[in-house]
Design a protein around this motif. Structure first.
Motif, PDB file in Angstrom:
ATOM      1  N   ASN A 122      -0.722  -5.686   4.465  1.00  0.00           N
ATOM      2  CA  ASN A 122      -0.106  -6.698   3.592  1.00  0.00           C
ATOM      3  C   ASN A 122      -0.307  -6.352   2.120  1.00  0.00           C
ATOM      4  OD1 ASN A 122       0.687  -8.162   5.801  1.00  0.00           O
ATOM      5  ND2 ASN A 122      -1.136  -9.449   5.850  1.00  0.00           N
ATOM      6  N   GLN A 123      -1.495  -5.817   1.808  1.00  0.00           N
ATOM      7  CA  GLN A 123      -1.753  -5.424   0.424  1.00  0.00           C
ATOM      8  C   GLN A 123      -0.833  -4.297  -0.004  1.00  0.00           C
ATOM      9  OE1 GLN A 123      -5.731  -4.068  -0.234  1.00  0.00           O
ATOM     10  NE2 GLN A 123      -5.521  -3.917  -2.438  1.00  0.00           N
ATOM     11  N   LEU A 124      -0.604  -3.334   0.936  1.00  0.00           N
ATOM     12  CA  LEU A 124       0.302  -2.235   0.624  1.00  0.00           C
ATOM     13  C   LEU A 124       1.716  -2.757   0.364  1.00  0.00           C
ATOM     14  CD1 LEU A 124       0.941   0.756   0.410  1.00  0.00           C
ATOM     15  CD2 LEU A 124       1.190   0.822   2.909  1.00  0.00           C
ATOM     16  N   SER A 125       2.194  -3.663   1.211  1.00  0.00           N
ATOM     17  CA  SER A 125       3.532  -4.221   1.011  1.00  0.00           C
ATOM     18  C   SER A 125       3.621  -4.988  -0.305  1.00  0.00           C
ATOM     19  CB  SER A 125       3.879  -5.150   2.183  1.00  0.00           C
ATOM     20  OG  SER A 125       3.856  -4.452   3.398  1.00  0.00           O
ATOM     21  N   SER A 126       2.556  -5.761  -0.605  1.00  0.00           N
ATOM     22  CA  SER A 126       2.561  -6.528  -1.848  1.00  0.00           C
ATOM     23  C   SER A 126       2.582  -5.607  -3.061  1.00  0.00           C
ATOM     24  CB  SER A 126       1.326  -7.440  -1.901  1.00  0.00           C
ATOM     25  OG  SER A 126       1.271  -8.121  -3.115  1.00  0.00           O
ATOM     26  N   LEU A 127       1.799  -4.508  -2.982  1.00  0.00           N
ATOM     27  CA  LEU A 127       1.784  -3.569  -4.103  1.00  0.00           C
ATOM     28  C   LEU A 127       3.133  -2.891  -4.280  1.00  0.00           C
ATOM     29  CD1 LEU A 127      -1.735  -1.955  -3.681  1.00  0.00           C
ATOM     30  CD2 LEU A 127      -1.001  -3.508  -5.469  1.00  0.00           C
ATOM     31  N   GLN A 128       3.790  -2.581  -3.153  1.00  0.00           N
ATOM     32  CA  GLN A 128       5.107  -1.960  -3.244  1.00  0.00           C
ATOM     33  C   GLN A 128       6.120  -2.917  -3.894  1.00  0.00           C
ATOM     34  OE1 GLN A 128       5.847  -0.856   0.801  1.00  0.00           O
ATOM     35  NE2 GLN A 128       4.872   1.146   0.600  1.00  0.00           N
ATOM     36  N   LYS A 160      -0.947   0.973 -11.220  1.00  0.00           N
ATOM     37  CA  LYS A 160      -0.571   0.389  -9.932  1.00  0.00           C
ATOM     38  C   LYS A 160      -0.054   1.457  -8.972  1.00  0.00           C
ATOM     39  CE  LYS A 160      -1.653  -3.821 -10.833  1.00  0.00           C
ATOM     40  NZ  LYS A 160      -2.814  -4.447 -10.127  1.00  0.00           N
ATOM     41  N   GLU A 161       0.711   2.419  -9.516  1.00  0.00           N
ATOM     42  CA  GLU A 161       1.203   3.482  -8.649  1.00  0.00           C
ATOM     43  C   GLU A 161       0.053   4.327  -8.118  1.00  0.00           C
ATOM     44  OE1 GLU A 161       3.977   5.616 -11.000  1.00  0.00           O
ATOM     45  OE2 GLU A 161       5.635   4.182 -10.669  1.00  0.00           O
ATOM     46  N   GLN A 162      -0.938   4.575  -8.962  1.00  0.00           N
ATOM     47  CA  GLN A 162      -2.100   5.338  -8.502  1.00  0.00           C
ATOM     48  C   GLN A 162      -2.885   4.561  -7.453  1.00  0.00           C
ATOM     49  OE1 GLN A 162      -4.723   6.429 -11.671  1.00  0.00           O
ATOM     50  NE2 GLN A 162      -6.039   7.700 -10.388  1.00  0.00           N
ATOM     51  N   GLU A 163      -3.064   3.253  -7.691  1.00  0.00           N
ATOM     52  CA  GLU A 163      -3.767   2.424  -6.699  1.00  0.00           C
ATOM     53  C   GLU A 163      -2.992   2.363  -5.384  1.00  0.00           C
ATOM     54  OE1 GLU A 163      -5.422  -2.189  -6.275  1.00  0.00           O
ATOM     55  OE2 GLU A 163      -4.479  -1.495  -8.128  1.00  0.00           O
ATOM     56  N   LEU A 164      -1.662   2.245  -5.498  1.00  0.00           N
ATOM     57  CA  LEU A 164      -0.822   2.213  -4.303  1.00  0.00           C
ATOM     58  C   LEU A 164      -0.921   3.528  -3.537  1.00  0.00           C
ATOM     59  CD1 LEU A 164       1.340   0.738  -2.643  1.00  0.00           C
ATOM     60  CD2 LEU A 164       3.050   1.683  -4.181  1.00  0.00           C
ATOM     61  N   SER A 175      -2.254   3.912   0.249  1.00  0.00           N
ATOM     62  CA  SER A 175      -1.420   4.581   1.256  1.00  0.00           C
ATOM     63  C   SER A 175      -2.168   5.747   1.888  1.00  0.00           C
ATOM     64  CB  SER A 175      -0.127   5.072   0.597  1.00  0.00           C
ATOM     65  OG  SER A 175       0.604   3.999   0.064  1.00  0.00           O
ATOM     66  N   ARG A 176      -2.903   6.490   1.040  1.00  0.00           N
ATOM     67  CA  ARG A 176      -3.648   7.617   1.573  1.00  0.00           C
ATOM     68  C   ARG A 176      -4.732   7.161   2.542  1.00  0.00           C
ATOM     69  NH1 ARG A 176      -5.646   9.205  -2.833  1.00  0.00           N
ATOM     70  NH2 ARG A 176      -3.806  10.198  -3.589  1.00  0.00           N
ATOM     71  N   ARG A 177      -5.420   6.055   2.192  1.00  0.00           N
ATOM     72  CA  ARG A 177      -6.456   5.549   3.099  1.00  0.00           C
ATOM     73  C   ARG A 177      -5.855   5.074   4.426  1.00  0.00           C
ATOM     74  NH1 ARG A 177      -8.578   2.992  -1.610  1.00  0.00           N
ATOM     75  NH2 ARG A 177      -7.762   0.986  -0.876  1.00  0.00           N
ATOM     76  N   LEU A 178      -4.730   4.355   4.332  1.00  0.00           N
ATOM     77  CA  LEU A 178      -4.081   3.882   5.553  1.00  0.00           C
ATOM     78  C   LEU A 178      -3.610   5.050   6.419  1.00  0.00           C
ATOM     79  CD1 LEU A 178      -1.978   0.837   4.313  1.00  0.00           C
ATOM     80  CD2 LEU A 178      -3.979   0.794   5.791  1.00  0.00           C
ATOM     81  N   ASN A 179      -3.030   6.057   5.779  1.00  0.00           N
ATOM     82  CA  ASN A 179      -2.569   7.214   6.550  1.00  0.00           C
ATOM     83  C   ASN A 179      -3.732   7.940   7.204  1.00  0.00           C
ATOM     84  OD1 ASN A 179       0.116   6.772   5.874  1.00  0.00           O
ATOM     85  ND2 ASN A 179      -0.010   8.004   4.009  1.00  0.00           N
ATOM     86  N   THR A 180      -4.863   8.013   6.480  1.00  0.00           N
ATOM     87  CA  THR A 180      -6.044   8.667   7.050  1.00  0.00           C
ATOM     88  C   THR A 180      -6.556   7.903   8.261  1.00  0.00           C
ATOM     89  OG1 THR A 180      -6.647   9.519   4.863  1.00  0.00           O
ATOM     90  CG2 THR A 180      -8.363   9.483   6.550  1.00  0.00           C
ATOM     91  N   LEU A 181      -6.638   6.557   8.121  1.00  0.00           N
ATOM     92  CA  LEU A 181      -7.104   5.747   9.253  1.00  0.00           C
ATOM     93  C   LEU A 181      -6.166   5.860  10.444  1.00  0.00           C
ATOM     94  CD1 LEU A 181      -8.254   2.496   7.391  1.00  0.00           C
ATOM     95  CD2 LEU A 181      -9.703   4.211   8.491  1.00  0.00           C
ATOM     96  N   LEU A 182      -4.858   5.796  10.183  1.00  0.00           N
ATOM     97  CA  LEU A 182      -3.893   5.910  11.280  1.00  0.00           C
ATOM     98  C   LEU A 182      -3.983   7.273  11.940  1.00  0.00           C
ATOM     99  CD1 LEU A 182      -0.787   4.146   9.681  1.00  0.00           C
ATOM    100  CD2 LEU A 182      -2.263   3.258  11.477  1.00  0.00           C
ATOM    101  N   ALA A 183      -4.141   8.333  11.128  1.00  0.00           N
ATOM    102  CA  ALA A 183      -4.243   9.675  11.701  1.00  0.00           C
ATOM    103  C   ALA A 183      -5.487   9.819  12.559  1.00  0.00           C
ATOM    104  CB  ALA A 183      -4.256  10.713  10.570  1.00  0.00           C
ATOM    105  N   GLU A 184      -6.602   9.220  12.112  1.00  0.00           N
ATOM    106  CA  GLU A 184      -7.819   9.294  12.908  1.00  0.00           C
ATOM    107  C   GLU A 184      -7.645   8.588  14.245  1.00  0.00           C
ATOM    108  OE1 GLU A 184     -10.829   7.614  10.509  1.00  0.00           O
ATOM    109  OE2 GLU A 184     -11.030   9.371   9.182  1.00  0.00           O
ATOM    110  N   ARG A 185      -7.016   7.388  14.220  1.00  0.00           N
ATOM    111  CA  ARG A 185      -6.817   6.659  15.471  1.00  0.00           C
ATOM    112  C   ARG A 185      -5.879   7.425  16.406  1.00  0.00           C
ATOM    113  NH1 ARG A 185     -10.518   4.993  13.605  1.00  0.00           N
ATOM    114  NH2 ARG A 185     -11.131   2.858  13.075  1.00  0.00           N
ATOM    115  N   VAL A 186      -4.810   7.993  15.833  1.00  0.00           N
ATOM    116  CA  VAL A 186      -3.863   8.738  16.668  1.00  0.00           C
ATOM    117  C   VAL A 186      -4.540   9.965  17.269  1.00  0.00           C
ATOM    118  CG1 VAL A 186      -1.751  10.112  16.609  1.00  0.00           C
ATOM    119  CG2 VAL A 186      -1.825   7.893  15.475  1.00  0.00           C
TER     120      VAL A 186
END
Length: 341
Positions: A80-86, A169-173, A177-188
């Motif tokens: 939700n935070q990612l969507s809000s930042l976008q 904001k773009e840097q924070e976003l 995104s990088r953290r989310l992608n890392t977590l998703l990649a680890e789970r996959v």
């Protein structure tokens, strides 16, 4: 006289004894009342302490429930935070474009005013005398130009600040995104590792059965191996095969981390031939009942029920075309797939 003296000596005064007995009885009653009052006070205090402890325990339970809810919603909050930042970034970009357009309009107006003043100054230079109204107009226009320049300076400062905020904001976003992608990649990666182990061991166990096929990431078990024709009741041979599957699945499931949200999909499929019985009015009911029967049997062997899902596809997803006996036999199947939820 002698008789009266004898009667007086034989008569005994019993009132002191009664008074002593009544005093003792009164003291006993008072003592019992004191004991009762003290016991009631002690009991009230004990009950009050227990109520306080229960209230404190309930508060601790509420706090633990809130912590568990926060832990379970962490991934959803990040998304939700990612969507809000976008969305906020898009809004900031729109505001930046609007500010730029406004700045361009203000600059054009300032240039036009400067040109008018220059023209008027040139015209007035040609005249020997200027009227008071012309001098007032020049002063007013000069003040307007100064005001416009101040506004341009403020807009420029705001624009630079907005650009800096947008960059932050773009840097924070990007970091989120990088953290989310890392977590998703680890789970996959974790799930793929256990998928590979599960299918490798299952392939070894069922290698002796030529009817069992592997298509992509799914195991295909022929319905004839598990059920009789037109039935959703597991046969003895089917139970033996499912016992092997349950042993492997339980062994692998014990080593899958709890935060990997995996499930075992059991899909039921039938051939194209229609069925119409009181229990199974169509192939939908038959395929679904067979998938549910497999799920129930695996659950009875200890496989967690929340880690399984049953689905019936009827005759609508064949793996072999045509109506030959071989094609019909290949389409009557149970598919197994270890995947994420």
């Amino acid at each position: 006289m002698i008789g009266s003296r004898r009667r007086s000596r034989s008569t005994t005064n019993v009132w002191p004894g009664y008074v002593d007995a009544l005093s003792a009885l009164l003291m006993l009653v008072i003592f019992m009342l004191l004991v009762y009052v003290v016991s009631q006070l002690y009991l009230s205090q004990t009950l009050s302490d227990r109520d306080t402890q229960l209230a404190r325990l309930n508060a601790q339970l509420d706090e633990l429930s809130e912590l568990l809810g926060l832990e379970e919603n962490r991934s959803e909050a990040l998304e939700n935070q990612l969507s809000s930042l976008q969305e906020r970034n898009s809004s900031l970009v729109s505001q930046l474009e609007s500010t730029r357009e406004q700045l361009m309009r203000q600059s054009a107006m300032a240039d036009a005013q400067s040109e008018r003043i220059a023209s008027m100054e040139e015209s007035m230079d040609e005249q020997d005398e200027m009227s008071a109204s012309q001098q007032a107009m020049i002063l007013r226009l000069s003040n307007q130009i100064a005001s416009l320049r101040e506004q341009l300076r403020q807009i420029t400062s705001a624009l630079k600040l907005q650009e800096q905020m947008t960059a932050d904001k773009e840097q924070e976003l990007e970091q989120v995104s990088r953290r989310l992608n890392t977590l998703l990649a680890e789970r996959v990666n974790q799930l793929e590792k256990y998928q590979s182990e599960f299918f490798a061991r299952l392939r070894d166990i069922l290698a002796g059965n030529e009817n069992v096929r592997v298509v992509g990431d799914r195991f295909l078990l022929p319905s004839e191996l598990l059920f009789a024709s037109g039935s959703a009741k597991l046969g003895e041979a089917g139970r033996r095969e499912l016992d092997k599957l349950a042993d492997i699945l339980l062994d692998v499931a014990d080593r899958i981390p709890d935060d990997v949200d995996w499930i075992l999909r059991i899909d039921g499929h039938t051939d194209i031939l229609p069925i119409n019985t009181p229990r199974f009015p169509s192939n939908w009911e038959l395929s679904t009942a067979r998938a549910v029967a497999v799920v129930r049997y695996l659950a009875a062997q200890g496989v967690p029920e929340r880690r399984m899902v049953a689905a019936g596809f009827g005759e609508f997803f064949p793996v072999a075309e045509g109506t030959s006996p071989e094609a019909l036999q290949r389409n009557r199947r149970i598919e197994l797939k270890l995947t994420d939820r």
